[in-house]
Every structure is written in C-alpha cells, then in structure tokens.
Design a protein around this motif. Sequence first.
Motif, short mmCIF file in Angstrom:
data_model
loop_
_atom_site.label_atom_id
_atom_site.label_comp_id
_atom_site.label_asym_id
_atom_site.label_seq_id
_atom_site.Cartn_x
_atom_site.Cartn_y
_atom_site.Cartn_z
N ARG A 126 -4.85 6.41 4.83
CA ARG A 126 -3.18 6.19 5.19
C ARG A 126 -2.69 7.56 4.28
O ARG A 126 -1.53 8.43 4.21
N SER A 127 -3.29 7.60 2.89
CA SER A 127 -2.55 8.86 1.74
C SER A 127 -3.24 9.77 2.08
O SER A 127 -2.89 10.70 2.45
N ARG A 128 -4.48 9.56 3.12
CA ARG A 128 -4.99 11.36 3.34
C ARG A 128 -4.66 11.33 4.58
O ARG A 128 -4.72 12.76 5.20
N ASP A 129 -4.08 10.61 5.23
CA ASP A 129 -3.30 11.25 7.01
C ASP A 129 -2.14 11.81 6.31
O ASP A 129 -1.71 12.56 6.10
N GLU A 130 -1.54 10.64 4.92
CA GLU A 130 0.12 11.98 4.58
C GLU A 130 -0.15 13.45 4.00
O GLU A 130 -0.35 13.88 3.43
N LEU A 131 -1.67 13.30 3.20
CA LEU A 131 -1.44 14.76 2.46
C LEU A 131 -2.52 15.61 4.07
O LEU A 131 -1.92 16.76 3.36
N SER A 132 -2.96 15.27 5.00
CA SER A 132 -3.04 16.03 6.03
C SER A 132 -1.82 16.70 6.04
O SER A 132 -1.63 17.67 6.80
N LYS A 133 -1.01 15.92 6.65
CA LYS A 133 0.78 16.31 6.78
C LYS A 133 1.76 17.21 6.13
O LYS A 133 1.76 17.70 6.43
N LEU A 134 1.06 16.99 4.25
CA LEU A 134 1.99 17.51 4.03
C LEU A 134 1.42 19.48 3.83
O LEU A 134 1.44 20.05 3.63
N ASN A 135 -0.16 19.39 4.05
CA ASN A 135 -0.98 20.57 3.71
C ASN A 135 -0.44 21.30 5.26
O ASN A 135 -0.28 21.77 5.67
N GLU A 155 -5.18 23.74 19.87
CA GLU A 155 -3.55 23.27 20.20
C GLU A 155 -2.71 22.49 19.99
O GLU A 155 -1.14 22.08 19.33
N LYS A 156 -4.39 20.68 19.94
CA LYS A 156 -3.45 19.33 19.60
C LYS A 156 -3.54 19.31 18.19
O LYS A 156 -2.76 18.24 17.46
N THR A 157 -4.09 20.13 17.26
CA THR A 157 -4.80 19.17 16.21
C THR A 157 -3.75 20.17 15.15
O THR A 157 -4.20 21.72 14.80
N PRO A 158 -2.86 20.10 14.42
CA PRO A 158 -2.17 21.02 12.98
C PRO A 158 -3.09 21.22 12.21
O PRO A 158 -4.45 20.77 11.50
N ILE A 159 -3.35 22.79 11.15
CA ILE A 159 -4.21 23.47 11.09
C ILE A 159 -4.09 23.13 9.92
O ILE A 159 -5.61 22.99 8.71
N THR A 197 -7.74 20.08 5.70
CA THR A 197 -7.82 18.90 4.56
C THR A 197 -9.74 18.23 4.94
O THR A 197 -9.84 17.86 4.16
N ARG A 198 -10.06 18.32 6.25
CA ARG A 198 -11.49 17.95 6.33
C ARG A 198 -11.87 18.34 6.23
O ARG A 198 -13.31 17.52 5.21
N LEU A 199 -12.18 20.10 6.19
CA LEU A 199 -13.22 21.02 5.95
C LEU A 199 -13.35 21.21 4.52
O LEU A 199 -14.57 20.99 4.05
N ILE A 200 -12.07 21.26 3.75
CA ILE A 200 -12.67 21.08 2.30
C ILE A 200 -11.99 20.15 1.66
O ILE A 200 -13.36 19.91 0.77
N ASN A 201 -11.01 19.12 1.25
CA ASN A 201 -10.85 18.03 0.18
C ASN A 201 -12.13 16.93 0.88
O ASN A 201 -12.70 16.08 -0.28
N ASP A 202 -12.18 16.77 2.10
CA ASP A 202 -12.31 15.28 2.55
C ASP A 202 -14.02 15.77 2.47
O ASP A 202 -14.64 14.71 1.77
N VAL A 203 -14.79 16.94 2.56
CA VAL A 203 -16.04 17.27 2.20
C VAL A 203 -16.47 16.59 1.04
O VAL A 203 -17.45 16.94 0.64
N GLU A 204 -15.36 17.55 -0.37
CA GLU A 204 -15.96 17.35 -1.40
C GLU A 204 -15.78 15.90 -1.95
O GLU A 204 -16.73 15.76 -2.50
#
Length: 626
Positions: free
Chosen positions: A216-225, A138-142, A147-154
């Motif tokens: 910071r760029s990955r945080d912004e990528l999370s916001k984009l997603n 409820e407090k974490t955007p999907i 991004t964490r499960l796909i982009n970051d793990v890759e």
Amino acid sequence: MSIYPKNKKSSTNNRNKNSDWRLFLLLLPYGRRSGKLLAWSILLLIPVGIANSTQPLLIGQAISLIREEPSVYEFLTNRSLMESLYIIQGLFLITIIVKLSLTGYQGFIVQKLGQNITSEIRKDLFTHVTSLAVNFFEKTPIGKLITRLINDVESLGDVFATGAVSIFADIFSMLLIIGFMISIQWQLAGLLISVLIPVSCIIIYFQKQYRKANYRSRDELSKLNSQLQENIVGIDVVQLFRRENFNSELFKNTNKKYIHEVDVSISYESAVSATLEWVGLIAIAGVLWIGSVLLLEDNLTFGILSAFVLYAQKLFVPLQNFAEKFTTIQSGLTAIERVHNILEEPIEIKDVVNPRFSILDNQFGYIDEIITDLENQTFTQPPELGEIKFENVWFAYKENDYVIKDLNFTIHPGEKVALVGPTGAGKSSIIRLLSRLYEPTQGRILIDGIDIREIPQSELRCYMAVILQEAFLFAGDVKSNISLGDSYSFEEIQQAAAKTNIDDFISQLPQGYNTELRSRGTNISSGQKQLLAFARAAIRNPQILVLDEATSSLDVSTEALVQKALNQLLTRRTAIIIAHRLSTIRNVDRIFVLKRGELIEQGNHEQLILAKGFYSTLHNLQMLGI
C-alpha cells in the motif's frame, strides 16, 4: 525477452497467490544468467557455515579440558593440557580466518550478483514496457511506471544482494547448529527447536502484515510520483490558472496517506525485532535452567552447557539477521510483485513469427525488375507504391464504443488525401490504426495489397513517416534528433535539412548541428521543433507521408518556407493530411469528410462545395470566422 508468463491477472489476486518462495523463484532465471557468481556465492556458504558452527564446540572443549570433564574428545585426552589448548586455539583461529576472509569475499560476490540481476531486470522491464501498446500508457500514470522502473527495480536488486543468498546462509547455519546440538545433547536441542516453531509462526504473521502495508505504501508512492510529474509537465497551466495551493493540498493529502502506510510498515518491522530479542533471551534462560538441573544431576558437563549457551545465541543470530534485513527483504518482495505485474502485461500488437509479405522486399523486387529491364533494353514504367486500403474497419477504444464504424476507402499510390471533420470524428484514430499503434476491432487495413498485421512493425514504420502536431525532441544534439539513432551519415543529415529548408535555421544555432537541445526541445521555439520533425521525415524517404496538423504551430513566413519543402517532399508519395484549416487543403486530390467515425462525403474541394453538404457547411463557417 521476458521470462514471465503473459496471462493478465488483477494485482489483488497476485498478492493473494504469490508466496515469498514463489516470488524468489521468479528471480532464479536472472540468477542463472550470472550462474558462476551464483554458484560461488552458494558454495562459499559451506566453509563459512562450518567455521561458524564449530566455534561454540571448541570453546566447550576448552572448558571441559580445564575442568577435566569426561566430554573431552579422545584425540585431546592423550596430550598435555597446554598442548591440547594450543590445538584448540589453532583450530579456533582457523575458523576465524576462514569466516572473516570468505565472508568478505562472498559479500563482494553477492553484491556484484545483485547489481547484475538489477541491470538485467531493468533492461527486460524497459524493453517490455516500450513494446506495450499505446492504450497501456494512456491508462497508466507515468509516475507509476517511473516508480516501477527505478525504485522497485532497485529494491528488487537489494533482495538478491542482501537478502536471498544471506537467507540461504542463515538457514544452512541454523541446520548445522541444530545438527551439532542434537549430536551433543538432544534434550537441550529439543528445547531450542521447540522455541523456534512458534517464533517462526509469529514472524510469518508479521511478514504477511508488513507485505500488505508495504504494498500500500508503494502504491501511495506511485501516486506521489504521478502527481509530481503531472505538476512539473503542466506547470504552465498550474501557474496560469493559479492552481498552486489546490495542487499543493492534493499532494499534501497523498503524502499523508503515504506516511501513514509507512508508519504501519515500521510498526510491524519493530514488532519482529522486539519479538526475536525477547524470545532469544527466554531461550538462553531456558537452556541455563534445564542445563543447571542436568548439571547438578551429573547428566551434563559444564563444557557442554557452555557450548549450548553459545549455540543458543548463535541459533537466534540468523533470525536476528533476518529481522535486520526484514525491511529490505519485504520491500524487495513487494517490488518483485509489482515488477512482475508489469511484465505480465500482454504485448497486444505483435509481429507474426514468419511474415509472408514484406513491403521492402516488394520494393527491392521492383528495383530488380527495373535493372532486368535495363539490361534487356526494355524501358517499362516501374509499378507505383503507396496504396492504402481500409476494408470494413471498425475500431473502439472501449468495448462497443466505436469511434470508427465500417470504414471503406482506397487511397491510390501518389494520391494526396485530406481528412476533415469535427473533433471526435475519428481522424487521429485512422492514423493510429494505419501506423499500427492500435489494431482494428474488425476489418483489415492493407498497404500495397498487404495486410499490415503481416508486416513487421519496424518495416511498416520505415515505409511510412508521421509528422504530428507537436514534435517531440530528445535531449541531445540537433543531428541526433534528425537521425534518431539510425546510421545516417552527416552528409545525409545535411541533405535532409536542405530539402526541408531548415539548414539556414540550424546554421544560426550556436554550434550548428552539434547544438545541444534540452529534453522536449525547450531551448528552441515550437516552430523550430516542427521544422526538425520535417527533416526527420525527409531523411527516411518514406513512401507514405502523414501530416497531423503538422503546420499549425508555424508562423506565416515559416509555413510558407515549409510548404515549399513539402511540395518537394510529397512528390511521388502517398500523403494523408489532417487539417482543421480547410484553406490549407484546397489542392489535395481528394478530401474525406468524417463524422462520428463514418465517411460521409468524399471528393475534391470544388466537388464538395458544389454538393452543399457537411463539408460546405464547415467551409462556410470558417470563411465567416465562426
């Protein structure tokens, strides 16, 4: 199970505390799972490093032989020039073969190792995320989680595949080269080593700055997603309320911030490459200058100077390799940090290690008693199951902001109870607590006399079925959306569909039970989705059934069909029904009236109407259509 500690810290503190080596160490437990591949990839560094480091020495020896210098090794001096050159050529060819063959094989092993590690981390991350409490989602955007499960793990897998082992290879190669240089000519070796120290400091500085920008760029990528996912899921609202331009502007601004942070990252990456290029040229120039002086003073041979020039080039090759992999390594380290933060999220709702009680054991115990009675010809009535008891239950989503306040009630086995009240009264919160999606802040909840915290969650949710207002369907066929992965036979699925009167609806689908449904069931109606939710409950034969506005999305004819099925489904089961239409709960045994988290009235429909309290007021307002 995750190998990470579960103490929760802020991401800012983590970034300050997590050194690169500490982040690398977080991957080692995963590397140990593929121990043989890891061992082979490291062992192959030795012959490759030796082959790479001896090549300049062999070239230097060839030059010294031709010039008849005193630095020629003794085992070559007693041979003819051509014979000695043939030996050097043979040794040089061996180093080339060893380097090319083993480097290719090692590259394959390292890539395979990286894929294994990526797979294991993704599996652990998915398992951990799906075990977290509902309040985390409820407090974490999907989009952030995706991004964490796909982009970051890759990116994290790329660190091991192209970074971690290659760094050890480069370090090992540099140490060998330095060792050879010191053994040949310590003055020139000292010059090159002295150059490495400030270069390393510069690289460390740029690396830290790059990491911050990359985070910071990955945080912004999370916001984009997150924005993209939000707009796709809510496309109906976006178009109906003409928010296309407004949302497009929001997305554009977030995209600009992302591009800015990426540009900052690129600037630091370019700075590292340029610095290494210049320092490499300066180092070679320094070797030539000092080497020329020593050569003129007869303190150095031409062969050794040639070897040193080649060693100077090779010494900076690992650093240049590092510069080329700089982006991958730093992106991977950022990914490790971000994945680590997710894996540090504590699992708030856990099963006790050795539960003292088991609902299913109780059920089986009662069945054993019945069998014993039958054998002894004593026909006693089996005890009834499905009692629910709330004892002094308080609950708050936020600290001290209680939505449930000192709730006390008992629902008897087989009793049908309705929860009514205005929005925010705490009806859905009661269901969430009973299902153990949340834990009570104070008090306890008992089912058949057992505290639900002492019951394994999987067992609790087999014992109880919840039908929500909006049924969620997974991509797959109809029968898999009824069984939900449990090992029910096709006959059992058909029987559940027949019990809930939806077998006719399923038979009208193109492929019947094998009809493929799209994600969220977008190719069938809301009412049909809800019918499948009833079949899901029926096949599990729960002792407790919870209906949260379960018939609100059905039309009148379909609701009548389902109501007939419900009457059968509710037989000898405890039921909790949440309904805003008071006309649908006239026949329940008791009605609990809630207001601001408190139970203010209870009784059947007629009793509450005669009491002329809050329920009576709600009923009259609905009858008047207000």
